[in-house]
Design a protein around this motif. Structure first.
Motif, short mmCIF file in Angstrom:
data_model
loop_
_atom_site.label_atom_id
_atom_site.label_comp_id
_atom_site.label_asym_id
_atom_site.label_seq_id
_atom_site.Cartn_x
_atom_site.Cartn_y
_atom_site.Cartn_z
N ASP A 1 -7.56 7.24 22.88
CA ASP A 1 -7.69 6.57 21.58
C ASP A 1 -7.44 5.07 21.69
O ASP A 1 -8.12 4.27 21.06
N LEU A 2 -6.48 4.66 22.52
CA LEU A 2 -6.20 3.23 22.70
C LEU A 2 -7.37 2.56 23.43
O LEU A 2 -7.77 1.45 23.08
N HIS A 3 -7.92 3.23 24.42
CA HIS A 3 -9.07 2.70 25.15
C HIS A 3 -10.24 2.48 24.18
O HIS A 3 -10.91 1.45 24.23
N ALA A 4 -10.46 3.43 23.30
CA ALA A 4 -11.56 3.30 22.33
C ALA A 4 -11.33 2.11 21.40
O ALA A 4 -12.27 1.37 21.09
N ARG A 5 -10.08 1.90 20.98
CA ARG A 5 -9.77 0.76 20.11
C ARG A 5 -10.00 -0.56 20.83
O ARG A 5 -10.56 -1.50 20.26
N VAL A 6 -9.55 -0.65 22.09
CA VAL A 6 -9.73 -1.88 22.85
C VAL A 6 -11.22 -2.12 23.11
O VAL A 6 -11.71 -3.24 22.99
N ARG A 7 -11.96 -1.05 23.45
CA ARG A 7 -13.39 -1.18 23.69
C ARG A 7 -14.12 -1.68 22.43
O ARG A 7 -14.95 -2.59 22.51
N ALA A 8 -13.76 -1.14 21.27
CA ALA A 8 -14.38 -1.57 20.02
C ALA A 8 -14.05 -3.03 19.70
O ALA A 8 -14.91 -3.79 19.28
N GLN A 9 -12.79 -3.41 19.91
CA GLN A 9 -12.40 -4.80 19.64
C GLN A 9 -13.08 -5.76 20.60
O GLN A 9 -13.51 -6.84 20.21
N ALA A 10 -13.20 -5.36 21.86
CA ALA A 10 -13.89 -6.19 22.85
C ALA A 10 -15.34 -6.40 22.44
O ALA A 10 -15.86 -7.52 22.53
N ALA B 1 -16.56 -6.27 19.40
CA ALA B 1 -16.56 -7.13 18.21
C ALA B 1 -16.34 -8.59 18.58
O ALA B 1 -16.91 -9.49 17.94
N ASP B 2 -15.54 -8.84 19.59
CA ASP B 2 -15.24 -10.20 20.03
C ASP B 2 -16.19 -10.70 21.11
O ASP B 2 -16.02 -11.81 21.61
N ARG B 3 -17.17 -9.85 21.47
CA ARG B 3 -18.16 -10.17 22.50
C ARG B 3 -17.50 -10.57 23.82
O ARG B 3 -17.84 -11.57 24.44
N ARG B 4 -16.52 -9.74 24.23
CA ARG B 4 -15.81 -9.92 25.50
C ARG B 4 -15.88 -8.62 26.29
O ARG B 4 -16.08 -7.56 25.72
N SER B 5 -15.63 -8.72 27.59
CA SER B 5 -15.47 -7.51 28.39
C SER B 5 -14.15 -6.86 28.00
O SER B 5 -13.26 -7.50 27.42
N ILE B 6 -14.00 -5.59 28.33
CA ILE B 6 -12.74 -4.92 28.06
C ILE B 6 -11.61 -5.62 28.81
O ILE B 6 -10.52 -5.83 28.26
N ASN B 7 -11.85 -6.00 30.06
CA ASN B 7 -10.83 -6.69 30.84
C ASN B 7 -10.42 -8.00 30.16
O ASN B 7 -9.22 -8.28 30.02
#
Length: 68
Positions: A11-20, A22-28
């Motif tokens: 669930d945390l990975h999904a949240r970070v992936r979605a935010q990335a 939205a911010d047009r960034r890689s997950i890293n």
């Protein structure tokens, strides 16, 4: 640069992936940004540029459901 492996709950990975996305960034890049923002907040609360690790908020664990 240091290579660091970390395990994320799904669930945390999904949240970070979605935010990335939205911010047009890689997950890293998103993770690095969030860590920098979080550490800046901790340093500001500690009152000094590096902050005192002893003043940092304690590690927050999941509540123990057996003690409810």
């Amino acid at each position: 640069m240091v290579n660091f492996n970390v395990r994320f709950p799904d669930d945390l990975h999904a949240r970070v992936r979605a935010q990335a996305a939205a911010d047009r960034r890689s997950i890293n890049s998103e993770i690095l940004y969030l860590i920098e923002v979080g550490l800046a907040g901790v340093s500001a609360k500690a009152g000094s540029p590096g902050g005192d690790p002893a003043d940092a908020a304690p590690f927050r664990r999941k509540p123990d459901s057996s003690s409810a």
